[in-house]
Design an enzyme around this catalytic site. Sequence first.
Site, mmCIF file in Angstrom:
data_model
loop_
_atom_site.group_PDB
_atom_site.id
_atom_site.type_symbol
_atom_site.label_atom_id
_atom_site.label_comp_id
_atom_site.label_asym_id
_atom_site.label_seq_id
_atom_site.Cartn_x
_atom_site.Cartn_y
_atom_site.Cartn_z
ATOM 1 N N GLY A 210 9.845 58.609 41.641
ATOM 2 C CA GLY A 210 9.996 58.194 43.184
ATOM 3 C C GLY A 210 11.344 58.914 43.477
ATOM 4 N N GLY A 253 7.770 62.835 38.910
ATOM 5 C CA GLY A 253 7.001 63.954 39.029
ATOM 6 C C GLY A 253 7.647 64.933 40.315
ATOM 7 N N ARG A 254 7.520 64.528 41.415
ATOM 8 C CA ARG A 254 8.114 65.331 42.353
ATOM 9 C C ARG A 254 9.623 65.961 42.348
ATOM 10 N NH1 ARG A 254 6.482 64.039 47.626
ATOM 11 N NH2 ARG A 254 6.263 61.951 47.050
ATOM 12 N N TYR A 294 -0.076 62.349 54.886
ATOM 13 C CA TYR A 294 1.126 61.877 55.263
ATOM 14 C C TYR A 294 1.915 62.083 56.339
ATOM 15 C CZ TYR A 294 -0.038 61.372 50.156
ATOM 16 O OH TYR A 294 -0.768 61.185 48.734
ATOM 17 N N CYS A 319 -12.969 71.922 59.116
ATOM 18 C CA CYS A 319 -13.440 71.519 60.346
ATOM 19 C C CYS A 319 -13.376 70.033 60.660
ATOM 20 C CB CYS A 319 -15.144 71.579 60.314
ATOM 21 S SG CYS A 319 -15.549 73.428 60.156
ATOM 22 N N GLU A 320 -11.875 69.855 60.985
ATOM 23 C CA GLU A 320 -11.692 68.413 61.437
ATOM 24 C C GLU A 320 -10.283 68.776 62.032
ATOM 25 O OE1 GLU A 320 -11.147 64.926 58.861
ATOM 26 O OE2 GLU A 320 -12.655 65.803 57.299
ATOM 27 N N TYR A 347 2.112 67.592 44.252
ATOM 28 C CA TYR A 347 0.899 67.011 45.061
ATOM 29 C C TYR A 347 0.418 67.983 45.938
ATOM 30 C CZ TYR A 347 3.339 62.950 42.908
ATOM 31 O OH TYR A 347 4.020 62.114 42.139
#
Length: 384
Positions: A210, A253-254, A294, A319-320, A347
């Site tokens: 975190g 992690g991050r 996010y 294509c969005e 990530y």
Amino acid sequence: MKELVQRYGSPLYVYDAEVIRRQYRNLIHSIAYPRLRIHYACKANSNIHILRILRRLGAGIEVVSRAEAELAMRAGFSDVLYTCSNVTDEELRFAIQHHFMITIDSLGQLERYGKLNPGGSVSVRINNGIGAGMHQHVITGGPESKFGIYHTQVPEILRVAQQHGVHIVGVHQHIGSGILSPHIFMKAMRALLRTAREFPDLEFVDFGGGFGIPYRPGEKPLPMQQLGRQIARTFERFCREYGRRLRLVFEPGRYLVAESGRFLTTVTEVKKTPFHTFVCVDSGFSQFARPFLYGSYHEIVNLSKRNDKQRVTVAGNICESGDVFARDRMLAARAGDVLEIRNAGAYGYAMSSDFNGRARPAEVLVDHGRVRLIRHRHRMVDNP
Ligand code: LLP
């Protein structure tokens, strides 16, 4: 950097090994507790070469699936925490066979574990009612969360464990991701330690990951030294009361890998509509998903120096309409320029896909000036 794109193609992930080492050392030097154990949450970036860097530094690892566990073993890790999220019996059996320390996520899982391995030892994930994080989707504690066993259910944990002779040797919590407030960390830590007292046979307490990093210019990093001192002091005090010096575990992690990575993508054209200037690039959310998922902010820098900055939207090739890396940025760019998207080491590649038939990019590791291709660009293959 631009030469790397010429050599390995665009788009491209590039990591700096030294940044990972710096972050790891920063963490272990900040939390001055002799029985500290850092388990790298490899979901953030599971390239085996990145895993090996962390293993050589002395880290353990946290995995959430069989494939991650197998990768961890291939990278030489022996100290593996296996976090169970909706595991099957087969997965549980696999984790038991390999003697991983399993983190149980529900009473049902505890029961299944007890039947498969009576007398075994596990850690349990507790939801202490506290959640935090940079986006709703990454808050993993609190009343709305699907994770862990609620702290009010501790008597049931003890009952199920006793029924099967299972030893609860660890308690765990992970309240969320991308946290930049030391205050929340300490509050959550105290909450888990309150719950921990109800388990008499603990060997460790695991506070999950975190730790956030600053993504926006001017955003304040976590005051790690100060936070580390508070963590160590609080844990020492708990151990004195508990009567034993337990292991203090984190699963970042991050914090370890985000700042080591940049994602390079090439401008295909600059497209003007009556309303916007779009800087169009040869990648999209399939290859770097955080802004799409996010609304995350990532600094974007043009590696070719230009001085005709204007307000632009950096748009991807998927294509969005939601496929934009950034809106309302002051950026000067022309076709052929290479843009660097910063802090993409966590990530980034890990959440990439081949959506729209855009093959996943290659990955390159730079270590003291030495450049190594650590993953080939994917090739799209037809199904048989
Ligand atoms: N431990 C557990 C049990 C976790 O679920 C996670 C992350 C971690 C450790 C590591 O958390 P970290 O130190 O990286 O914050 N895709 C999102 C992040 C999802 C994190 C999920 N769990 C993003 O790009 O921000």
